[in-house]
Write a protein that holds these residues in place. Sequence first.
Motif, PDB file in Angstrom:
ATOM      1  N   ASP A  43       1.213  -1.511   0.207  1.00  0.00           N
ATOM      2  CA  ASP A  43       0.322  -0.449  -0.233  1.00  0.00           C
ATOM      3  C   ASP A  43       0.575   1.061   0.240  1.00  0.00           C
ATOM      4  O   ASP A  43       0.386   2.177   0.620  1.00  0.00           O
ATOM      5  N   THR A  78      -2.619   7.019   1.591  1.00  0.00           N
ATOM      6  CA  THR A  78      -1.735   6.304   2.028  1.00  0.00           C
ATOM      7  C   THR A  78      -1.725   6.844   4.250  1.00  0.00           C
ATOM      8  O   THR A  78      -1.084   7.750   3.734  1.00  0.00           O
ATOM      9  N   ARG A 130      -9.410   0.193   2.130  1.00  0.00           N
ATOM     10  CA  ARG A 130      -9.319   1.081  -0.198  1.00  0.00           C
ATOM     11  C   ARG A 130      -9.534  -0.253  -0.926  1.00  0.00           C
ATOM     12  O   ARG A 130      -9.552  -1.065  -1.174  1.00  0.00           O
ATOM     13  N   SER A 160      -2.922  -3.967   4.958  1.00  0.00           N
ATOM     14  CA  SER A 160      -2.138  -4.790   3.560  1.00  0.00           C
ATOM     15  C   SER A 160      -2.985  -6.019   3.031  1.00  0.00           C
ATOM     16  O   SER A 160      -2.562  -7.128   2.662  1.00  0.00           O
ATOM     17  N   THR A 200      -5.711  -1.051   5.248  1.00  0.00           N
ATOM     18  CA  THR A 200      -4.988   0.283   5.149  1.00  0.00           C
ATOM     19  C   THR A 200      -5.050   1.417   6.506  1.00  0.00           C
ATOM     20  O   THR A 200      -3.846   1.347   6.543  1.00  0.00           O
TER      21      THR A 200
END
Length: 394
Positions: free
Chosen positions: A26, A32, A55, A75, A92
């Motif tokens: 990510d 992020t 996300r 992740s 995320t």
Amino acid sequence: MGCTSCATGADGQPKGCKNNGTCGSDGCNKLTVFDWLSNMSLPGDMKPFDGVEVRFKNGRKDFFKVPEELSLSISDTVATEASPGHDIGIVTLTGELVRVQMKKKKVTPDTNTLPKIYRKATQKDIDIWQKARDREADVQKRSREIAIRLGLKMKISDIEFQGDASKAIFYYTAEERVDFRELIKEFARTFNTRIEMKQVGFRQEAARLGGIGSCGRELCCSTWLTDFRSVSTSAARYQQLSLNPQKLAGQCGKLKCCLNYELDTYLEALKDFPKTDVKLQTEKGVAVCQKIDIFKGLLWYSYVKEGMNWHQLKAEKVNEIIALNKKGKKVASIEEYIEDVVTPSEKELFSNVVGQDSLTRFDQPKRSKGKRRNKKRKNSNNTRNRNRNQKKNA
């Protein structure tokens, strides 16, 4: 920003993970959030927050509730609740920062009202999701052909399939209201899936597509800019920019977002400047402002009857004249307030800070052939004389 997969390829060129923001770490996404609480443990009497941030494609994010029996980390690929079916996304953010993000986004930090996460995505879920994503480019091309055939004034900019391939979201831009009822029926027959239409702005479209700006850098909206504030032509006027739409417009067709970056600094500097529409009353005549220089603090005035003759004044002097005019007094002329502005020479502007005059200062100077020959003759003569002296002494 780059993920661990965005290594360098041959000849120093960036390889790139080619996942368009869905890489495992990510790190290729502008939305992020750095988890600065990851290395800190919670107090003993405090339970971890049971909400996570997930996300999806195009930077779309949402908050979900995590079941008690499921442990998630950043992740992780998860299957989330959707209408209908389920969707596939990437976690995320976890922990207490999710609560902070919910307050920032003005979402009630009550996880009972949030949609749920069903499970970690299995290999079967990922395969179905990947096949659906592989169809998006072909579906986008065919959908544009259908829209052109129906004569609709709209542009389909992107397609997003749901994780279980049961629904497709069509993102489009249009300047006017579009009646796409017939278009949805055509899409449903052609693609055999549930259809949802979402209209986005031109700035959001440019952010998703990306590109290179006139500055030579990647677009701000596609790298780090997340909130799109309105930009007006007054921002260009305050910064003394020419109102040329070809230079002021970005790739989205709207005014560039960077016009707002330095606007506050210009407005603060203009507080010390008099208004340009104020005329100076002098005994010689009325003087009007022709031009200002914010960086140097200078203004140029000319008399009404002598429009071609400009006189350079400092902002402080102009404020003095205006203050006298408000008291009912007139100055003799604006020429009395002109001060000689010393322009720095080229050496002062571009001074040699490091003390390096030449790039070849370490190179040995070339000697001429004549000097070399003379040196050789001297050396040969010295050796001859030395040999003669040795023979005489012997």
